[in-house]
Structure formats: C-alpha cells, structure tokens
Enzyme design. Structure first.
Site, PDB file in Angstrom:
ATOM      1  N   HIS A 196     -13.818  -0.053  -0.209  1.00 51.82           N
ATOM      2  CA  HIS A 196     -13.595   1.399  -0.289  1.00 51.82           C
ATOM      3  C   HIS A 196     -12.320   1.801  -1.036  1.00 51.82           C
ATOM      4  O   HIS A 196     -12.084   2.975  -1.272  1.00 51.82           O
ATOM      5  CB  HIS A 196     -13.664   2.047   1.107  1.00 51.82           C
ATOM      6  CG  HIS A 196     -12.476   1.839   1.992  1.00 51.82           C
ATOM      7  ND1 HIS A 196     -11.540   2.817   2.189  1.00 51.82           N
ATOM      8  CD2 HIS A 196     -12.098   0.786   2.753  1.00 51.82           C
ATOM      9  CE1 HIS A 196     -10.630   2.376   3.052  1.00 51.82           C
ATOM     10  NE2 HIS A 196     -10.945   1.147   3.401  1.00 51.82           N
TER      11      HIS A 196
ATOM     12  N   CYS B 164      -3.103   4.889   7.779  1.00 55.85           N
ATOM     13  CA  CYS B 164      -3.276   4.517   9.176  1.00 55.85           C
ATOM     14  C   CYS B 164      -2.205   5.124  10.060  1.00 55.85           C
ATOM     15  O   CYS B 164      -2.399   5.301  11.244  1.00 55.85           O
ATOM     16  CB  CYS B 164      -3.243   2.992   9.311  1.00 55.85           C
ATOM     17  SG  CYS B 164      -4.321   2.189   8.127  1.00 55.85           S
TER      18      CYS B 164
ATOM     19  N   ASN C 183       0.803  -1.229   0.000  1.00 54.49           N
ATOM     20  CA  ASN C 183       0.000   0.000   0.000  1.00 54.49           C
ATOM     21  C   ASN C 183       0.836   1.280   0.000  1.00 54.49           C
ATOM     22  O   ASN C 183       0.361   2.324  -0.421  1.00 54.49           O
ATOM     23  CB  ASN C 183      -0.955   0.010   1.200  1.00 54.49           C
ATOM     24  CG  ASN C 183      -0.313  -0.444   2.488  1.00 54.49           C
ATOM     25  OD1 ASN C 183       0.311  -1.495   2.537  1.00 54.49           O
ATOM     26  ND2 ASN C 183      -0.452   0.336   3.526  1.00 54.49           N
TER      27      ASN C 183
HETATM   28  C1  LIG Z   1      -2.924  -3.448   2.081  1.00 50.59           C
HETATM   29  C2  LIG Z   1      -4.124  -3.170   2.925  1.00 50.59           C
HETATM   30  N1  LIG Z   1      -4.699  -4.172   3.590  1.00 50.59           N
HETATM   31  C3  LIG Z   1      -5.776  -3.984   4.358  1.00 50.59           C
HETATM   32  C4  LIG Z   1      -6.330  -2.738   4.506  1.00 50.59           C
HETATM   33  C5  LIG Z   1      -7.521  -2.575   5.399  1.00 50.59           C
HETATM   34  O1  LIG Z   1      -8.730  -2.478   4.689  1.00 50.59           O
HETATM   35  P1  LIG Z   1     -10.005  -1.828   5.411  1.00 50.59           P
HETATM   36  O2  LIG Z   1      -9.749  -0.353   5.486  1.00 50.59           O
HETATM   37  O3  LIG Z   1     -11.148  -2.179   4.514  1.00 50.59           O
HETATM   38  O4  LIG Z   1     -10.120  -2.475   6.742  1.00 50.59           O
HETATM   39  C6  LIG Z   1      -5.753  -1.645   3.847  1.00 50.59           C
HETATM   40  C7  LIG Z   1      -6.290  -0.281   4.022  1.00 50.59           C
HETATM   41  O5  LIG Z   1      -5.570   0.686   4.038  1.00 50.59           O
HETATM   42  C8  LIG Z   1      -4.622  -1.875   3.024  1.00 50.59           C
HETATM   43  O6  LIG Z   1      -4.039  -0.881   2.362  1.00 50.59           O
END
Ligand SMILES: Cc1ncc(COP(=O)(O)O)c(C=O)c1O
Length: 383
Positions: A197, A318, A148
């Site tokens: 989302h 996050c 991400n």
């Molecule tokens: C690689 C990755 N995994 C999991 C998530 C978590 O997803 P959610 O926001 O739907 O809980 C994210 C969200 O930023 C992400 O980038």
C-alpha cells in the site's frame, strides 16, 4: 482535496486495480489441482514474478505476508528459529513500531537487544555500529533502509557488507525505500520487508524476501503455502494488486518530485524563518519533508490544513491522532516540545506543482497567523 501523506498510504494505481479485477474472476484456490486452481496459481506466479523483479529477488525468495508489519515480525521472530533466549539482535531506535514491538516481545522471551546510536542528522552512527557488531556478535541485525518520518536513506549497503564479513544475518525494513531507491540498495540483505500500500497497491498485503538458503521459522502455521514459510490460503486479490503495483513502479520517475519538494522547502525556509528540515543534511528519498516551525504546534497546523482540504501528518501515521512526540525525532535529539512542532509532508508521483504551491501558501498563511497570535498574547493584546 490535496493529499500530501503518501508515506502513510497511497491510492490504488491503474495496474493494481486491473490485477485485483482479474483476481476477482479467477477465484480458485491456488493449492487445488483442478483447472480453477491452476488458473489462480498462474495468477499468483505472475504477481510473484512482478514483485520479485521490482524488489530485486527471485520469485522463490518472495514470501507474501499481510503487510510490512507482518514481514518485519516474521523476519525477526522467524530468525530466532526455536530459541529466542539469548538470541542477539542489533537494531536502531528509529525503526517502525512493528520492529519495536517485535523486539520488545523477543526481549521479554530472553532475547538480547543492542541499539546503534542515532545521530542528530537522522542517520545512524556507523562507527558505533561496527563496534557493536564486533563486540556484541549478534546473530541478526535489523536496520531500516529508509526512515518513514524523515525520509533519510540509511547506509544499507555498508551495513550489509559488514554483516556479511561478520557472518551475521541482516534484515532491512525497506517499506519506505521500495520504489524510491533502487533495489541494489538492499542487495546485501538476507531478509527484506516491503508493503504494497506504499506503492499504490492494496492494503493488507506485503512480502518478506528470504534469500536462498536462509532459514526461517514460520509465525503462521497451516498448509505448505509460500514454501512452508507462511501458512494460510493466499490473499490472491491482494497479491494480484501488489503485482500490478510492482509492474507500475518500474515507470516511476522521481526527479520532478525531488525538484518540487526542494523548492517548497526553500520557499518555506525563506518565508517562515526559523524553519528546520529534519534529515536535510543526509541523503533523503525525493518525496519526504519533515519540517519544524518553532513556536507552532503541529496539531494546530494539521487541523488548519485539514479544514483547507490538505492532508499531511505529524510524525508517522501510526502515531497521528495522539500527541505523543515522535520517537524518531526524540532520538535525533529534539525535545518533546520541538518534536511536537514537526509536520511531515510526503508527496507521490501524482503530486503536481500546483498542489505543492498550494500546500506552501496555506502553510505560510497558517504559521504566520499562529505566530502573530502568540506575539499578541505575549504582548498582552486581547483579540
Ligand atoms: C517503515 C515502515 N515499516 C513498516 C510499515 C508497516 O507496513 P504495513 O502498513 O504494510 O503493515 C510501515 C507503514 O507505515 C512503515 O512506514
């Protein structure tokens, strides 16, 4: 306002909105046997089929969850079945916090975790992975499909192949890959996490693909929903929105965004030398750019761009708002100071050439100004 933080979240798409609207009218409980219930169940089935098609699964393999985080937790914890103690998992240290948190929890309950080495390029060391797989003999491997923060595409097909040969279950967090790389990328995975989302669907809804025949212990108990893999009355509004977003995914063409992103990186590298692009030597998804401007704090850039009405991120969403350096960048070998100089730009299918042009111009202006101020300070000039 210019939005360049699509890896954090995306706005609702047209078909997602239409799906949500329909679901507000079909408000029955899909478990009810009467007409209203059947209408809701039909809507649920339609959305499930759309998500399944987009993610490369059968409808029965799709388990709706409250998002990517829950899908990740369900895959890891659920795979332990009833016995976390001595359950062996291989993962990486560049995973999303939902994986990291679940692994820490499972470890506290006696699970054994090994981590594959991360290369400075942002990819994992496949030779080390093969060695770990042979020596540690895990029951489960969990490695993300796309990072991400850097956009680096991990070798999911090769990992899946090795796991298959070793008889090990393979889970991949495909939240950032969904819609940006083809679903064949995780065809060999036993469990696949996705989130609505990130693909122009609503927040608070996601799915875990559980391939046919794979066993999983539920982490939510209740009725027989999701073929007993996730109890609780289904979030029909979210699911219908997710289905709409999945249908719209099929029309996305990323070529244009890749060209614009690459041109922006070249422009910034030329104008603001020295600039580094994290993960650039690897295959990356087309929309992500993780840039480091030496000598310039990402928090200062974020603040300046925010005043210009430009939304970007430092590291993952996050961890923004905190100055803790990104664990992904630290794993890639950056020092905490270097990691605090990195900015993540992430574009979407609606991003325009004009927007990227403006982001580039404002970045050049801010970085030049901040560097000039540092030079003056170092030379003892008071301003
Ligand atoms: C690689 C990755 N995994 C999991 C998530 C978590 O997803 P959610 O926001 O739907 O809980 C994210 C969200 O930023 C992400 O980038």
């Amino acid at each position: 306002m210019i939005y360049a933080d699509f890896n954090a979240t995306t706005p609702l798409g047209t078909e997602a909105k239409q799906g949500i609207l329909r679901a507000t009218e079909l408000w029955g409980n899909p478990s009810s046997a009467h007409a209203l219930g059947r209408q809701a169940a039909a809507l649920l089935a339609e959305a499930r089929a759309s998500v399944a098609r987009a993610v490369g699964a059968t409808p029965e393999e799709v388990v709706f969850t409250s998002g990517g985080s829950e899908a990740n937790t369900l895959a890891l914890w659920g795979s332990c079945l009833k016995e976390e103690k001595d359950f062996r998992i291989i993962s990486s240290r560049i995973e999303h916090s939902s994986i990291r948190g679940t692994l820490a929890f499972l470890e506290s309950r006696g699970a054994k975790i090994e981590y594959v080495k991360v290369l400075p390029t942002g990819n994992i060391d496949m030779a080390h992975f093969a060695q770990l797989l042979a020596e540690f003999k895990p029951q489960l491997v969990s490695i993300m499909a796309v990072n991400n923060e850097t956009g680096v595409v991990l070798p999911t097909p090769e990992i899946g192949k090795l796991c298959r040969t070793a008889g090990t279950l393979f889970h991949t967090d495909a939240v950032q890959g969904f819609g940006k790389v083809g679903s064949e990328h995780w065809a060999s995975a036993d469990f696949v996490s996705v989130s609505a989302h990130k693909i122009h669907g609503p927040k608070g809804i996601g799915a875990l693909v559980v391939r046919k025949g794979r066993q999983l212990m539920p982490t939510h108990f209740g009725g027989a929903q999701e073929i007993k893999r996730r109890g609780g009355t289904e979030n029909i509004i979210g699911i219908a929105g997710f289905g709409g977003a999945a249908r719209e995914l099929e029309k996305t063409d990323w070529t244009h965004i890749r060209e614009l992103r690459d041109a922006l990186e070249d422009r910034l590298r030329f104008a603001l030398e020295p600039v580094t692009v994290q993960g650039r030597s690897e295959t990356r998804v087309p929309n992500t750019s993780n840039l480091r401007f030496p000598g310039v704090s990402s928090q200062v850039i974020l603040g300046a761009l925010d005043l210009d009405g430009i939304c970007v991120s430092a590291g993952s969403a996050c961890s923004s708002g905190s100055i803790t350096p990104s664990h992904v960048l630290l794993e890639m070998g950056l020092s905490p100071e270097e990691a605090r100089e990195c900015v993540r730009l992430s574009f979407g299918k609606s991003s325009t050439a004009e927007e990227l042009e403006a982001v580039g111009s404002r970045l050049i202006s801010h970085v030049e100004r901040i560097r000039a101020r540092h030079r003056e300070k170092a030379a003892g000039v008071t301003v």
